[in-house]
Design a protein around this motif. Structure first.
Motif, PDB file in Angstrom:
ATOM      1  N   ALA A  63       0.835  -1.209   0.000  1.00 17.63           N
ATOM      2  CA  ALA A  63       0.000   0.000   0.000  1.00 17.63           C
ATOM      3  C   ALA A  63       0.866   1.254   0.000  1.00 17.63           C
ATOM      4  O   ALA A  63       0.575   2.231  -0.695  1.00 17.63           O
ATOM      5  N   MET A  64       1.960   1.228   0.801  1.00 18.75           N
ATOM      6  CA  MET A  64       2.856   2.378   0.856  1.00 18.75           C
ATOM      7  C   MET A  64       3.511   2.613  -0.499  1.00 18.75           C
ATOM      8  O   MET A  64       3.697   3.748  -0.939  1.00 18.75           O
ATOM      9  N   ARG A  65       3.875   1.530  -1.163  1.00 17.51           N
ATOM     10  CA  ARG A  65       4.526   1.659  -2.459  1.00 17.51           C
ATOM     11  C   ARG A  65       3.576   2.239  -3.510  1.00 17.51           C
ATOM     12  O   ARG A  65       4.018   2.830  -4.498  1.00 17.51           O
ATOM     13  N   LYS A  66       2.280   2.065  -3.288  1.00 20.61           N
ATOM     14  CA  LYS A  66       1.305   2.581  -4.249  1.00 20.61           C
ATOM     15  C   LYS A  66       1.005   4.059  -4.015  1.00 20.61           C
ATOM     16  O   LYS A  66       0.429   4.716  -4.886  1.00 20.61           O
ATOM     17  N   VAL A  67       1.377   4.567  -2.823  1.00 21.98           N
ATOM     18  CA  VAL A  67       1.126   5.977  -2.519  1.00 21.98           C
ATOM     19  C   VAL A  67       2.077   6.829  -3.343  1.00 21.98           C
ATOM     20  O   VAL A  67       3.294   6.682  -3.242  1.00 21.98           O
ATOM     21  N   LYS A  68       1.522   7.696  -4.149  1.00 18.63           N
ATOM     22  CA  LYS A  68       2.364   8.527  -4.996  1.00 18.63           C
ATOM     23  C   LYS A  68       3.144   9.518  -4.148  1.00 18.63           C
ATOM     24  O   LYS A  68       2.623  10.130  -3.231  1.00 18.63           O
ATOM     25  N   GLY A  69       4.404   9.644  -4.475  1.00 21.93           N
ATOM     26  CA  GLY A  69       5.234  10.636  -3.816  1.00 21.93           C
ATOM     27  C   GLY A  69       5.640  11.686  -4.820  1.00 21.93           C
ATOM     28  O   GLY A  69       4.972  11.896  -5.830  1.00 21.93           O
ATOM     29  N   ARG A  70       6.729  12.348  -4.534  1.00 22.91           N
ATOM     30  CA  ARG A  70       7.276  13.296  -5.492  1.00 22.91           C
ATOM     31  C   ARG A  70       8.788  13.286  -5.345  1.00 22.91           C
ATOM     32  O   ARG A  70       9.306  13.126  -4.229  1.00 22.91           O
ATOM     33  N   ALA A  71       9.466  13.444  -6.416  1.00 21.50           N
ATOM     34  CA  ALA A  71      10.922  13.419  -6.388  1.00 21.50           C
ATOM     35  C   ALA A  71      11.440  14.683  -5.697  1.00 21.50           C
ATOM     36  O   ALA A  71      11.086  15.793  -6.077  1.00 21.50           O
ATOM     37  N   ILE A  72      12.230  14.487  -4.650  1.00 16.83           N
ATOM     38  CA  ILE A  72      12.820  15.606  -3.916  1.00 16.83           C
ATOM     39  C   ILE A  72      14.332  15.502  -4.058  1.00 16.83           C
ATOM     40  O   ILE A  72      14.946  14.552  -3.570  1.00 16.83           O
ATOM     41  N   GLU A  73      14.906  16.466  -4.723  1.00 15.79           N
ATOM     42  CA  GLU A  73      16.334  16.417  -5.001  1.00 15.79           C
ATOM     43  C   GLU A  73      16.880  17.839  -4.996  1.00 15.79           C
ATOM     44  O   GLU A  73      16.638  18.609  -5.923  1.00 15.79           O
ATOM     45  N   GLY A  74      17.589  18.197  -3.914  1.00 17.98           N
ATOM     46  CA  GLY A  74      18.157  19.529  -3.821  1.00 17.98           C
ATOM     47  C   GLY A  74      19.444  19.655  -4.610  1.00 17.98           C
ATOM     48  O   GLY A  74      19.962  18.671  -5.159  1.00 17.98           O
ATOM     49  N   ASP A  75      19.982  20.896  -4.639  1.00 21.59           N
ATOM     50  CA  ASP A  75      21.204  21.132  -5.407  1.00 21.59           C
ATOM     51  C   ASP A  75      22.472  20.869  -4.600  1.00 21.59           C
ATOM     52  O   ASP A  75      23.586  20.950  -5.115  1.00 21.59           O
ATOM     53  N   GLY A  76      22.314  20.546  -3.289  1.00 18.73           N
ATOM     54  CA  GLY A  76      23.462  20.193  -2.468  1.00 18.73           C
ATOM     55  C   GLY A  76      24.189  21.360  -1.840  1.00 18.73           C
ATOM     56  O   GLY A  76      25.112  21.163  -1.041  1.00 18.73           O
ATOM     57  N   ALA A 130      19.305  15.289   5.611  1.00 22.56           N
ATOM     58  CA  ALA A 130      18.141  14.852   4.826  1.00 22.56           C
ATOM     59  C   ALA A 130      17.103  15.974   4.754  1.00 22.56           C
ATOM     60  O   ALA A 130      16.498  16.215   3.701  1.00 22.56           O
ATOM     61  N   MET A 131      16.897  16.670   5.882  1.00 26.64           N
ATOM     62  CA  MET A 131      15.928  17.772   5.899  1.00 26.64           C
ATOM     63  C   MET A 131      16.409  18.938   5.032  1.00 26.64           C
ATOM     64  O   MET A 131      15.611  19.596   4.362  1.00 26.64           O
ATOM     65  N   LEU A 132      17.716  19.186   5.018  1.00 30.02           N
ATOM     66  CA  LEU A 132      18.256  20.250   4.168  1.00 30.02           C
ATOM     67  C   LEU A 132      18.056  19.925   2.691  1.00 30.02           C
ATOM     68  O   LEU A 132      17.865  20.824   1.866  1.00 30.02           O
TER      69      LEU A 132
END
Length: 379
Positions: A63-76, A130-132
């Motif tokens: 069920a968790m795998r079916k929950v759509k997420g969104r790609a979060i990728e900062g510039d570092g 991770a939060m940054l």
């Protein structure tokens, strides 16, 4: 009258009775042998329980795998500056855990990851980085702790590093009231505050975010699933990282936390001294007390852990209340006490007094908060 769900060939192989017969036999034993944990009926029911638990976890994971997420990728940019500002080098297990977390966050499904590591292994720094990542991507992040003392401990670690890269950190606990609390709420709702440290106060109804991307939950066993989901519901497809300092064997981890991906921090930071463990007979209690005096003279804090709260006529083991009274007669008010029968605020106050050096000896049962970091408590 539930239908049989175990393969009949496997039942025959194990010598087990059908579900209904096993249940009736376990609840209505006809002889002493039927009470044995190894009795076929009891073994069969234990297998049912374990199997249903694992099936439920598998369904949750699907069920968790079916929950759509969104790609979060900062510039570092923020993360690079924080890493450069650290007074130590990240351990290999911290770098490995961060790699796993960043990979999860970059995926188009929601992250649900458990981070396990002893006190002092560097979980908070991993969580901050991770939060940054979430903040670099234009979102907000929250870290929730079960007690105010733990929340303030996280704040003390996170705030200097975050502010060094221009990220302000706000605190939200039950202590914040009136205008102070409202100011924090306004900053979160407007997006002015991108990083918040808090307690249960974070998932109250009137707490809102402009764009919550990531939630970190510390000492996750202290929160219910509902509370975890309530915080996650304050954003859209929020990535979740839960942390624990409780040592969990790998097999138990896979069994109990099968709905989560798992990262571990087994490495200890450089410079940590080896642990010296000794077993002493109770007849040498006086010698131990003298050793405590020497440790106190060096400025050390001391945990004294007992298995019981009060004396028992059945069990011949030390009781926290008796041992606290003994140590208080010798050392006075520097001896504190914490146990499971105390109210939450009383336990927090006892831990706060120990962490702030108001008390130097803390007599406790196993209820002692494993997540509290008291660096000078070395005994």
């Amino acid at each position: 009258d539930l239908p049989e769900w175990i393969d009949t060939a496997y039942l025959a192989q194990q010598g087990w009775k059908p579900w209904r017969d096993a249940l009736l036999e376990a609840h209505g034993p006809e002889n002493e042998a039927a009470l044995d944990p190894q009795a076929p009926a009891r073994q069969r029911l234990a297998y049912d329980e374990l199997l249903s638990n694992q099936l439920a976890l598998a369904l949750v994971r699907v069920a968790m795998r079916k929950v759509k997420g969104r790609a979060i990728e900062g510039d570092g940019a923020l993360r690079t500056n924080v890493i450069d500002a650290l007074p130590f080098k990240l351990t290999s297990s911290q770098e490995e855990a961060l790699g796993e977390i960043y990979e999860d966050m970059a995926a188009p499904i929601r992250m649900l990851r458990l981070l396990q590591g002893d006190v002092g292994s560097g979980k908070t720094v991993v969580a901050l980085l991770a939060m940054l990542n979430a903040i670099e991507a234009g979102g907000q992040a929250a870290i929730m702790a079960p007690t105010e003392i733990l929340a303030r401990q996280h704040l003390a670690t996170i705030e200097p590093l975050a502010e060094a890269v221009g990220i302000g950190v706000v605190l939200l606990t039950g202590r914040e009231k009136g205008k102070t609390r409202q100011a924090v709420l306004d900053k979160l709702e407007s997006g002015e505050a991108t990083l918040v440290v808090g307690t249960h106060a974070l998932f109250q109804d009137d707490v809102g975010f402009r764009e919550l991307n990531m939630a970190v939950i510390d000492e996750q066993h202290r929160f219910g699933v509902h509370q975890r989901l309530t915080l996650a519901a304050k954003g859209r497809a929020v990535d979740i990282l839960v942390m624990t300092a409780t040592p969990i064997p790998r097999t138990l981890m896979l069994t109990a936390y099968g709905d989560m991906d798992v990262s571990r921090l087994p490495d200890k930071p450089a410079g940590r001294l080896p642990i010296d463990t000794r077993v002493m007979p109770i007849e040498r209690l006086g010698d131990v007390t003298q050793a405590l005096k020497r440790s106190l003279d060096t400025g050390a804090g001391i945990y004294w852990v007992c298995p019981l709260v009060e004396e028992s006529e059945v069990l011949d083991v030390a009781a926290a209340e008796d041992r606290h009274a003994y140590l208080k007669r010798i050392f006075g008010d520097v001896a504190g006490l914490v146990h499971g029968r105390m109210k939450g605020k009383e336990k927090d106050a006892a831990m706060e007094a120990f962490a702030s050096r108001q008390t130097r000896i803390l007599v406790a049962t196993t209820v002692i908060e494993v997540g509290v970091d008291v660096p000078d408590a070395t005994v």
